[in-house]
Design a protein around this motif. Sequence first.
Motif, PDB file in Angstrom:
ATOM      1  N   VAL A 104     112.592 -25.744 -38.611  1.00 41.07           N
ATOM      2  CA  VAL A 104     112.220 -25.164 -40.040  1.00 41.07           C
ATOM      3  C   VAL A 104     111.262 -26.086 -40.924  1.00 41.07           C
ATOM      4  N   VAL A 105     111.527 -27.248 -40.860  1.00 41.90           N
ATOM      5  CA  VAL A 105     111.099 -28.336 -41.693  1.00 41.90           C
ATOM      6  C   VAL A 105     109.716 -28.794 -41.037  1.00 41.90           C
ATOM      7  N   LEU A 106     109.737 -28.713 -39.786  1.00 43.78           N
ATOM      8  CA  LEU A 106     108.502 -29.054 -39.009  1.00 43.78           C
ATOM      9  C   LEU A 106     107.488 -27.915 -39.019  1.00 43.78           C
ATOM     10  N   VAL A 107     107.880 -26.704 -39.193  1.00 47.55           N
ATOM     11  CA  VAL A 107     106.788 -25.715 -39.372  1.00 47.55           C
ATOM     12  C   VAL A 107     106.248 -25.774 -40.910  1.00 47.55           C
ATOM     13  N   LEU A 142     101.678 -26.954 -31.580  1.00 47.50           N
ATOM     14  CA  LEU A 142     103.007 -27.440 -32.046  1.00 47.50           C
ATOM     15  C   LEU A 142     103.782 -26.093 -32.640  1.00 47.50           C
ATOM     16  N   LEU A 143     103.212 -25.216 -33.274  1.00 47.29           N
ATOM     17  CA  LEU A 143     103.745 -24.181 -33.948  1.00 47.29           C
ATOM     18  C   LEU A 143     104.424 -23.475 -32.787  1.00 47.29           C
ATOM     19  N   VAL A 144     103.859 -23.275 -31.551  1.00 46.42           N
ATOM     20  CA  VAL A 144     104.450 -22.524 -30.367  1.00 46.42           C
ATOM     21  C   VAL A 144     105.502 -23.467 -29.859  1.00 46.42           C
ATOM     22  N   SER A 145     105.349 -24.703 -29.885  1.00 48.85           N
ATOM     23  CA  SER A 145     106.317 -25.424 -29.264  1.00 48.85           C
ATOM     24  C   SER A 145     107.606 -25.289 -30.072  1.00 48.85           C
ATOM     25  N   VAL A 146     107.792 -25.171 -31.488  1.00 46.62           N
ATOM     26  CA  VAL A 146     109.203 -25.411 -32.141  1.00 46.62           C
ATOM     27  C   VAL A 146     109.969 -24.410 -31.818  1.00 46.62           C
ATOM     28  N   PRO A 147     109.467 -22.977 -31.842  1.00 48.53           N
ATOM     29  CA  PRO A 147     110.593 -21.879 -31.274  1.00 48.53           C
ATOM     30  C   PRO A 147     110.933 -22.041 -29.825  1.00 48.53           C
TER      31      PRO A 147
END
Length: 158
Positions: A104-107, A142-147
Amino acid sequence: MDADRRFAMAPFAAPGIACVVAGGLVAAATAPAPSTHGSWAAAYLVLVAGVAQVALGWGQAALAPRPPARGRVLAQAGTWNLGNAAVLIGTLTGVLTLVDLGGVVLVAGLALLADAVRGGVRHGAQSRRWQLYGFRLLVVVLLVSVPTGLVLARIGPN
């Protein structure tokens, strides 16, 4: 690059380079007895916490229509590094709540970075336009990688 733009990159460059070095040290230290977590941590440190961080810092420093305010830069770098630390620690200790919090913090950090370049290079040189597209592509990846990483943390070996 003027002083304000250099400052906008510095809080990303120093920890990013340190993470690349740390990833190399982790890889060297775990080479005699390879483990899934050791290999993952080395790759994560180098690619996400290191190389991606340097690219994100350079991108927002060079491509933002005006240099971001110092407080905003520190918030961006702080969220990126705090999120990465939470993901690393949570993954290595098996505390999935910490991994989720880090995600969540990364997003949030990525949202701050994407916003910083909004409106940049509208009428600039073609090469700058492609750099902006590359920056946006990195943010999307990166946004796709987080989940994806959050799901893999639950199904991978712990």
